[in-house]
Design an enzyme around this catalytic site. Sequence first.
Site, mmCIF file in Angstrom:
data_model
loop_
_atom_site.group_PDB
_atom_site.id
_atom_site.type_symbol
_atom_site.label_atom_id
_atom_site.label_comp_id
_atom_site.label_asym_id
_atom_site.label_seq_id
_atom_site.Cartn_x
_atom_site.Cartn_y
_atom_site.Cartn_z
ATOM 1 N N TRP A 93 0.821 -1.325 -0.076
ATOM 2 C CA TRP A 93 -0.045 0.144 -0.074
ATOM 3 C C TRP A 93 0.770 1.136 0.047
ATOM 4 O O TRP A 93 0.317 2.351 -0.254
ATOM 5 C CB TRP A 93 -1.002 -0.117 1.165
ATOM 6 C CG TRP A 93 -0.280 -0.173 2.548
ATOM 7 C CD1 TRP A 93 -0.245 -1.581 3.186
ATOM 8 C CD2 TRP A 93 0.555 0.585 3.292
ATOM 9 N NE1 TRP A 93 0.487 -1.667 4.255
ATOM 10 C CE2 TRP A 93 1.020 -0.396 4.754
ATOM 11 C CE3 TRP A 93 1.123 1.847 3.239
ATOM 12 C CZ2 TRP A 93 1.921 0.392 5.466
ATOM 13 C CZ3 TRP A 93 1.814 2.496 4.102
ATOM 14 C CH2 TRP A 93 2.263 1.852 5.063
ATOM 15 N N ASN A 94 2.225 0.972 0.356
ATOM 16 C CA ASN A 94 2.868 2.506 0.503
ATOM 17 C C ASN A 94 3.166 3.243 -0.655
ATOM 18 O O ASN A 94 3.298 4.243 -0.460
ATOM 19 C CB ASN A 94 4.124 2.323 1.459
ATOM 20 C CG ASN A 94 5.017 1.189 0.774
ATOM 21 O OD1 ASN A 94 4.642 0.314 0.053
ATOM 22 N ND2 ASN A 94 6.414 1.403 1.084
ATOM 23 N N LYS A 151 -1.992 -8.806 -7.543
ATOM 24 C CA LYS A 151 -2.945 -8.537 -6.303
ATOM 25 C C LYS A 151 -2.936 -7.332 -5.754
ATOM 26 O O LYS A 151 -1.814 -6.824 -5.412
ATOM 27 C CB LYS A 151 -2.531 -9.603 -5.272
ATOM 28 C CG LYS A 151 -3.423 -9.624 -3.769
ATOM 29 C CD LYS A 151 -2.666 -10.284 -2.969
ATOM 30 C CE LYS A 151 -3.411 -9.855 -1.528
ATOM 31 N NZ LYS A 151 -3.495 -8.474 -1.123
ATOM 32 N N ASP A 205 -3.691 -4.441 -3.030
ATOM 33 C CA ASP A 205 -3.655 -4.049 -1.752
ATOM 34 C C ASP A 205 -4.943 -3.707 -1.305
ATOM 35 O O ASP A 205 -5.486 -2.931 -1.880
ATOM 36 C CB ASP A 205 -2.532 -3.344 -1.157
ATOM 37 C CG ASP A 205 -2.238 -3.294 0.099
ATOM 38 O OD1 ASP A 205 -1.547 -4.086 0.721
ATOM 39 O OD2 ASP A 205 -2.963 -2.632 0.932
ATOM 40 N N GLY A 219 7.194 -6.450 0.557
ATOM 41 C CA GLY A 219 6.541 -6.538 1.668
ATOM 42 C C GLY A 219 7.312 -6.684 2.789
ATOM 43 O O GLY A 219 8.520 -6.468 2.869
ATOM 44 N N SER A 220 6.685 -7.316 3.678
ATOM 45 C CA SER A 220 7.392 -7.765 5.054
ATOM 46 C C SER A 220 8.367 -8.812 4.809
ATOM 47 O O SER A 220 8.092 -9.834 3.926
ATOM 48 C CB SER A 220 6.375 -8.051 6.168
ATOM 49 O OG SER A 220 5.795 -9.159 6.004
ATOM 50 N N GLU A 252 11.385 -7.798 -2.549
ATOM 51 C CA GLU A 252 11.892 -6.833 -2.033
ATOM 52 C C GLU A 252 11.429 -6.682 -0.579
ATOM 53 O O GLU A 252 10.167 -6.184 -0.327
ATOM 54 C CB GLU A 252 11.850 -5.373 -2.540
ATOM 55 C CG GLU A 252 12.484 -4.249 -1.923
ATOM 56 C CD GLU A 252 12.339 -2.937 -2.467
ATOM 57 O OE1 GLU A 252 11.907 -2.120 -2.114
ATOM 58 O OE2 GLU A 252 12.692 -2.828 -3.880
ATOM 59 N N CYS A 267 10.190 1.582 2.410
ATOM 60 C CA CYS A 267 11.418 0.511 2.661
ATOM 61 C C CYS A 267 12.522 1.048 2.623
ATOM 62 O O CYS A 267 13.530 0.349 3.626
ATOM 63 C CB CYS A 267 11.254 -0.749 1.713
ATOM 64 S SG CYS A 267 11.455 -0.267 -0.164
ATOM 65 N N GLU A 307 12.374 -2.750 12.416
ATOM 66 C CA GLU A 307 11.604 -1.509 11.764
ATOM 67 C C GLU A 307 10.567 -1.322 12.061
ATOM 68 O O GLU A 307 9.600 -1.578 12.669
ATOM 69 C CB GLU A 307 11.601 -2.447 10.504
ATOM 70 C CG GLU A 307 10.878 -1.264 9.234
ATOM 71 C CD GLU A 307 10.793 -1.960 7.873
ATOM 72 O OE1 GLU A 307 10.689 -1.297 6.846
ATOM 73 O OE2 GLU A 307 10.439 -3.099 7.819
#
Length: 541
Positions: free
Chosen positions: A181-182, A205, A207, A256-257, A278, A312, A410
């Site tokens: 989403w960022n 996909k 978000d 993502g995470s 990433e 990120c 983080e």
Amino acid sequence: MSTEQDPMDAPSPGVRADSRPPWVTDELISRWCAWVHRDETSPQPCAAEPLTSLAPFDLSPVATVPSCAPRDVESAAAAAAAAQRRWARTPLARRGEIVLAFHDLLLERQDQVLDLIQWETGKARYHAWQEVAQVATLARHYARRAGRYLAARRVRGMVPGLTRVGQSRIPRGVVGVVSPWNYPLYLGAGDVLPALLAGNGVVSKADPQTPLTLLWTRALLHEAGLPPQLWRIVAGDGAVVGTALVDAVDFACFTGSTATGRTVAERAARRLIGACLELGGKNPLIVREDADVAAAAAGTAVAAFTNTGQMCIHVERVYAHEKVYDAFRDELVRVTRSLRLGRSYDYGYDLGSLISRAQLAAVEAHVDDAVAKGAEVLTGGRARPDIGPLFYEPTVLGGVTPEMSVCATETFGPVVSLHRYATDDEALGLANQGAYGLSASIWSRNTREAARMAGRLRCGSVNINDGAAAAAGSVEAEMGGMGDSGLGRRHGAEGIRKYTETQTVAVQRLIPLGPPPGRSARNFVRRTNGQLALLRRLRVR
């Protein structure tokens, strides 16, 4: 913390940042949502609940988007695969024309997508514009350079003069893209464009927080000439739809995470398909003794607080040499306090909102934990509900120690911690602590020495006299992480070649590779050994 607005940047009459952009109608949203793929052959309706995201500026509903089931994902992948077989035969020049047409439409209609990005993410308009600029740059770059990156090439054969070998790049098939989403435009389209140019179909996909930005982008690419079935969009819960996507495609691209990235990597590995990941970062910035302190402080504020710290590659740890620490600290605090927080569909503010209640809670938890364990809030450190429900002041912490969560975990918010160091070796040791390795920054007037230090940092990108943008914005240079920050690269040659497989075709001429019929193998080996020794003396590669 400044919240005043320059009168020259006042919102247009009737346009408020706590309301839907006036040009976005229910009819438009319905048209965009039609791009969410549904399996029309199934007699059973999808039981998944539709998605309704909340606008960060005021927590009002944005739009209701259909959710997909695993069978929808399978159907989307099948549709993209069928379209891909035709697309792979489309000349690369024609693919490039479509991407360049998209580039032109994006710049022409950027105000629309800027509004959508702000509505769905709550970010400042300038930070939304950075997404437009990056995607336009990537579109132009890959449309112009894909031919060089993907060109077939001749290589030396086993027997020089007798073995002719060529290599070409074959599309993988269908690429699955899971974007966060960022950065819904940049990360939503930035991986899709090179995948399409390389001859693949794509299933993305969306978000749940930012589906409209991706759907708008999909509609724009269709208008630019992309075949309708080639890029399919699915939406829904990540554990259901994301899992089904990795199971249905030929290559997975995830941003993502780190925790979810491991799951994606494991699932891709079981299917023996490739993946590019990433993931997270706890990125360091080093201020050397000879740094321009004012420039370093200004650059740190940009690197730490761009996109309200939800990036990120943003900086969360700063190591300043003990001889300049005090001056740097004071200047960073001054710059940070001058940043303007606000919500409007214009360029009047420096920082926007956090994305969700969960993200606000995570930021507050890190700051509260640090303060409870002895850290000092040098500036910021509080929510700003008077501006909006999810606003949080950009925060600088001093006295952070290893037992504090903010030290190594983080935050993904507008929080940066300051630390002293005495020698370059100490700074490098501190910067390399932890499992992440995404991005780093060094500030120094001696760029040669800074470059030498960069070679000792364990991370994918190092910026010298810049916080993060210099490397990330250089689209000919690969970008990615080491360690827990991921696998693979985006941008540059690897950013498009990863979506292909290398195929080698070898043609043997005149004589076979081996003893001729009826000839002694011993004699053949003796003669060949002599030839190998001769090639070595002639320095043949």
